[in-house]
Scaffold this motif. Structure first.
Motif, PDB file in Angstrom:
ATOM      1  N   CYS A  14       0.863  -1.283   0.146  1.00  0.00           N
ATOM      2  CA  CYS A  14       0.199  -0.481  -0.200  1.00  0.00           C
ATOM      3  C   CYS A  14       1.046   1.398  -0.150  1.00  0.00           C
ATOM      4  N   SER A  15       1.785   0.736   1.450  1.00  0.00           N
ATOM      5  CA  SER A  15       2.929   2.269   0.964  1.00  0.00           C
ATOM      6  C   SER A  15       4.120   2.949  -0.527  1.00  0.00           C
ATOM      7  N   SER A  16       4.023   1.963  -0.714  1.00  0.00           N
ATOM      8  CA  SER A  16       4.344   1.741  -1.951  1.00  0.00           C
ATOM      9  C   SER A  16       4.054   2.655  -2.968  1.00  0.00           C
ATOM     10  N   LEU A  17       2.298   1.805  -3.195  1.00  0.00           N
ATOM     11  CA  LEU A  17       2.053   2.563  -4.696  1.00  0.00           C
ATOM     12  C   LEU A  17       1.714   4.110  -4.664  1.00  0.00           C
ATOM     13  N   PHE A  18       0.930   4.153  -3.130  1.00  0.00           N
ATOM     14  CA  PHE A  18       0.422   5.817  -3.121  1.00  0.00           C
ATOM     15  C   PHE A  18       2.108   6.260  -2.625  1.00  0.00           C
ATOM     16  N   PRO A  54      11.114   2.898  -1.418  1.00  0.00           N
ATOM     17  CA  PRO A  54      10.612   2.235  -2.741  1.00  0.00           C
ATOM     18  C   PRO A  54      10.311   2.762  -4.519  1.00  0.00           C
ATOM     19  N   PRO A  55       9.666   4.211  -4.138  1.00  0.00           N
ATOM     20  CA  PRO A  55       9.335   4.696  -5.101  1.00  0.00           C
ATOM     21  C   PRO A  55      10.261   5.677  -5.395  1.00  0.00           C
ATOM     22  N   LEU A  56      11.414   6.183  -5.262  1.00  0.00           N
ATOM     23  CA  LEU A  56      12.065   6.664  -5.241  1.00  0.00           C
ATOM     24  C   LEU A  56      13.235   6.021  -6.277  1.00  0.00           C
ATOM     25  N   SER A  57      13.419   4.401  -5.193  1.00  0.00           N
ATOM     26  CA  SER A  57      14.708   3.690  -6.231  1.00  0.00           C
ATOM     27  C   SER A  57      14.099   2.893  -7.352  1.00  0.00           C
ATOM     28  N   SER A 102       8.272  -0.327  -7.640  1.00  0.00           N
ATOM     29  CA  SER A 102       7.805   0.683  -6.672  1.00  0.00           C
ATOM     30  C   SER A 102       7.399  -0.846  -5.474  1.00  0.00           C
ATOM     31  N   ALA A 103       6.290  -1.019  -5.762  1.00  0.00           N
ATOM     32  CA  ALA A 103       5.454  -2.413  -5.172  1.00  0.00           C
ATOM     33  C   ALA A 103       6.911  -3.353  -4.717  1.00  0.00           C
ATOM     34  N   ILE A 104       7.270  -3.767  -5.966  1.00  0.00           N
ATOM     35  CA  ILE A 104       8.318  -5.087  -6.385  1.00  0.00           C
ATOM     36  C   ILE A 104       9.259  -4.806  -5.018  1.00  0.00           C
ATOM     37  N   VAL A 105      10.526  -3.342  -4.941  1.00  0.00           N
ATOM     38  CA  VAL A 105      11.031  -3.436  -3.501  1.00  0.00           C
ATOM     39  C   VAL A 105      10.467  -2.718  -2.438  1.00  0.00           C
ATOM     40  N   SER A 106       9.345  -2.744  -2.619  1.00  0.00           N
ATOM     41  CA  SER A 106       8.817  -2.653  -1.011  1.00  0.00           C
ATOM     42  C   SER A 106       8.569  -3.298  -0.341  1.00  0.00           C
ATOM     43  N   VAL A 107       7.420  -5.128  -0.670  1.00  0.00           N
ATOM     44  CA  VAL A 107       7.286  -5.540  -0.544  1.00  0.00           C
ATOM     45  C   VAL A 107       9.000  -6.412  -0.076  1.00  0.00           C
ATOM     46  N   PHE A 108       9.337  -6.622  -1.078  1.00  0.00           N
ATOM     47  CA  PHE A 108      10.796  -7.060  -1.006  1.00  0.00           C
ATOM     48  C   PHE A 108      11.977  -6.671   0.409  1.00  0.00           C
ATOM     49  N   CYS A 109      11.800  -5.203   0.498  1.00  0.00           N
ATOM     50  CA  CYS A 109      12.840  -4.726   1.383  1.00  0.00           C
ATOM     51  C   CYS A 109      12.249  -4.824   3.092  1.00  0.00           C
ATOM     52  N   ALA A 110      10.447  -4.899   3.012  1.00  0.00           N
ATOM     53  CA  ALA A 110       9.331  -5.222   3.881  1.00  0.00           C
ATOM     54  C   ALA A 110       9.699  -6.846   4.470  1.00  0.00           C
ATOM     55  N   LEU A 111      10.092  -7.204   3.988  1.00  0.00           N
ATOM     56  CA  LEU A 111      10.029  -8.990   3.862  1.00  0.00           C
ATOM     57  C   LEU A 111      11.673  -9.152   4.508  1.00  0.00           C
ATOM     58  N   THR A 112      11.888  -8.944   3.423  1.00  0.00           N
ATOM     59  CA  THR A 112      13.881  -8.931   4.151  1.00  0.00           C
ATOM     60  C   THR A 112      14.454  -8.713   5.096  1.00  0.00           C
ATOM     61  N   GLY A 113      13.483  -7.550   5.606  1.00  0.00           N
ATOM     62  CA  GLY A 113      14.032  -6.517   7.273  1.00  0.00           C
ATOM     63  C   GLY A 113      13.245  -7.273   7.950  1.00  0.00           C
ATOM     64  N   MET A 114      11.814  -7.516   7.985  1.00  0.00           N
ATOM     65  CA  MET A 114      11.224  -7.941   8.983  1.00  0.00           C
ATOM     66  C   MET A 114      11.750 -10.023   8.950  1.00  0.00           C
ATOM     67  N   VAL A 150      12.418  -4.071  13.881  1.00  0.00           N
ATOM     68  CA  VAL A 150      11.511  -4.678  13.065  1.00  0.00           C
ATOM     69  C   VAL A 150      12.100  -2.952  11.860  1.00  0.00           C
ATOM     70  N   GLY A 151      11.225  -1.721  12.248  1.00  0.00           N
ATOM     71  CA  GLY A 151      10.964  -0.690  11.733  1.00  0.00           C
ATOM     72  C   GLY A 151      12.521  -0.039  10.841  1.00  0.00           C
ATOM     73  N   SER A 152      13.629  -0.005  12.188  1.00  0.00           N
ATOM     74  CA  SER A 152      14.834   0.443  12.088  1.00  0.00           C
ATOM     75  C   SER A 152      15.370  -0.921  10.557  1.00  0.00           C
ATOM     76  N   THR A 153      15.154  -1.779  10.918  1.00  0.00           N
ATOM     77  CA  THR A 153      16.468  -2.998  10.315  1.00  0.00           C
ATOM     78  C   THR A 153      15.466  -2.908   8.217  1.00  0.00           C
ATOM     79  N   ILE A 154      13.475  -2.658   8.361  1.00  0.00           N
ATOM     80  CA  ILE A 154      13.456  -2.172   7.255  1.00  0.00           C
ATOM     81  C   ILE A 154      13.861  -1.152   6.406  1.00  0.00           C
ATOM     82  N   VAL A 155      13.639  -0.272   7.218  1.00  0.00           N
ATOM     83  CA  VAL A 155      14.204   1.231   6.534  1.00  0.00           C
ATOM     84  C   VAL A 155      15.681   0.628   5.997  1.00  0.00           C
ATOM     85  N   ALA A 156      17.019   0.259   6.773  1.00  0.00           N
ATOM     86  CA  ALA A 156      17.960   0.292   6.196  1.00  0.00           C
ATOM     87  C   ALA A 156      18.102  -0.245   5.322  1.00  0.00           C
TER      88      ALA A 156
END
Lengths: 285, 202
Positions: A30-34, A217-220, A235-247, A257-263
């Motif tokens: 959701c966050s990546s789409l908007f 994700p949109p900037l990437s 953006s959606a793919i990057v965001s989901v991948f990063c969130a999953l990897t971070g988690m 969790v939060g800072s790892t996802i952002v990293a």
């Protein structure tokens, strides 16, 4: 390596880990789409402002001892989002000043309320959890999980259904208006959806890091692709991948969790920049 | 049509993942995994040892010693694991924090299960009941939040402060999870009863 997979499969047996992963993926989507729309409309900082408003709303909910605080936070944040985007254009205090006023005001009032009315013995811990997420995503109640899932599906549906109109309003609002599109209504819709995303994303990365989830994700994606459609999909793919990897990294390694996802999002942005540069040089040759 | 398909897929994923709530499966997997891990480790290390000594028929004194040590550790782990439903000492700090949260907020699901957890020892004196309550405190990954699980060491006959460690000492507690109410108090409390306590030497 097999030990990591063993550990991961063991952790995935726990329902709360599965819920966290599903909700995390949906929120990231959701966050990546908007996020693409916010970045293109130069509203990147609105996510940050609204997340502070959400923090203030959470403080009010805590003071009122509301058990399920999400509906209250959602209502207050949506109202503030509408006020920011609608009235901000016609008042004496313009654009970023209104945003800054809402942002710091809500943060200050929120902390004040938590200090005065909170009965918790670990106030700094509570504030820290809300601001940085910590393990919030792993401690969601079943009601919160369902509410997050339903809201995420609602947000994605809105994006898919109104894709063309949102596209038109994002790139040329005046032209869209001239061609009969009610730009005001669609801006209002975007404001409401962004507020929903901010409230959802607070559970995943905390209120201070929400912007990162929305803009990285949109900037990437924009470093590699140029068209709206391809940027949105990437953006959606990057965001989901990063969130999953971070988690997964944070669950396995015991990091926040939060800072790892952002990293992970930052790493993805750097990689996308490198790929983008290489592609541009190849095209130039 | 494509959008509808995506929506259906999302819903199905959600329902499939959300429905499996069988705690017995979780317990079984935890125990099995731990025992399997020790056995796998033994087999793997034995194979490595054999390879490095070019398939020696007689094992060296060193490897014999190692094997005894492994056997001892395997037996020890097996005994430890056999009577523990949830071993939180083998989990990452995020998982431990989330697990303790679940124990506190979904306590009914965990009553009667045995837990083993590591944390810092803390005690509080409650004026109304005129009793000391002993806790194993677990911090989250940010180290700003902590959750404590109360425990009763053995049958509760140990004397505080003579027999208990200093506050802040790292301990491992193992006991059976139960909920209870204090007289004249409507709150539901939870604790580990018949607990064993070991001090962790850092």
């Amino acid at each position: 390596m097999s030990t990591i997979f063993d550990k991961l499969s063991l952790y995935m047996q726990y329902p709360f880990v599965r819920y966290a992963v599903i909700v995390g993926i949906l929120i990231a989507l959701c966050s990546s789409l908007f996020g693409v729309i916010l970045v293109l409309k130069r509203f990147s900082f609105i996510g940050d402002g609204l997340s502070h408003v959400a923090f203030g709303a959470m403080a009010i909910a805590t003071s009122l001892k509301v058990t399920n605080n999400m509906p209250l936070i959602l209502t207050i944040t949506v109202v503030c989002a509408i006020l920011l985007l609608r009235t901000g254009q016609n008042t004496k205090i313009k654009g970023d000043a209104t945003l800054a006023m809402f942002s710091v005001g809500a943060l200050a009032i929120g902390y004040l309320l938590m200090n005065v009315f909170s009965t918790s013995t670990n106030l700094s811990g509570d504030v820290c959890t809300v601001l940085f997420g910590s393990t919030s995503i792993l401690t969601l109640t079943k009601i919160e999980v369902w509410l997050s899932a339903v809201l995420s599906v609602f947000v994605v549906s809105i994006f898919i259904l109104f894709y063309n109109k949102i596209f038109a309003v994002t790139f040329d609002e005046s032209f869209a208006q001239a061609t009969g599109t009610k730009a005001g209504i669609y801006n209002l819709l975007i404001a409401v959806i962004v507020a929903v995303i901010v409230v959802l994303a607070m559970n995943l990365v905390g209120s201070l890091l929400v912007s990162a989830l929305v803009i990285f994700p949109p900037l990437s994606a924009m470093r590699i692709f140029k068209s709206f459609k391809s940027v949105t999909i990437c953006s959606a793919i990057v965001s989901v991948f990063c969130a999953l990897t971070g988690m997964l990294i944070s669950i396995l390694g015991g990091t926040p969790v939060g800072s790892t996802i952002v990293a992970v999002d930052i790493v993805a942005y750097v990689l996308a920049s490198v790929i983008g540069n290489i592609l541009r040089r190849r095209c130039a040759l | 049509m494509k959008c509808v398909k995506i929506m259906i897929a999302l819903f199905l994923l959600l329902i499939l993942a959300g429905c499996s709530n069988d705690e017995a499966v979780v317990n079984r997997v935890i125990n099995q995994n731990n025992v399997d891990q020790v056995i796998d480790q033994l087999i793997e290390q034995t194979e490595t040892e054999n390879n490095s000594t070019n398939l020696e028929i007689e094992p060296s004194n060193q490897s014999k010693g190692d094997m005894e040590k492994w056997n001892a550790s395997a037996e020890k782990s097996e005994n430890e694991v056999s009577d523990v439903d949830y071993d939180l000492t083998k989990m990452s700090s995020d998982m431990v924090y989330a697990m303790v949260y679940q124990m506190v907020f979904e306590s009914d699901e965990y009553v009667g299960k045995t837990f083993r957890l590591e944390g810092k020892y803390y005690t509080i004196y409650y004026d109304l009941t005129k009793k000391y309550y002993h806790y194993c405190l677990i911090e989250d990954a940010l180290a700003c939040c902590s959750q404590g699980i109360e425990f009763v060491w053995g049958d509760g006959s140990h004397v505080y402060p003579d027999e208990y460690p200093q506050e802040g000492t790292k301990i491992v507690v193992q006991g059976t999870f139960e909920t209870y109410k204090e007289d004249g108090d409507d709150y539901l409390y939870c604790r580990l009863k018949d607990a064993t306590m070991e001090i962790v030497n850092e």
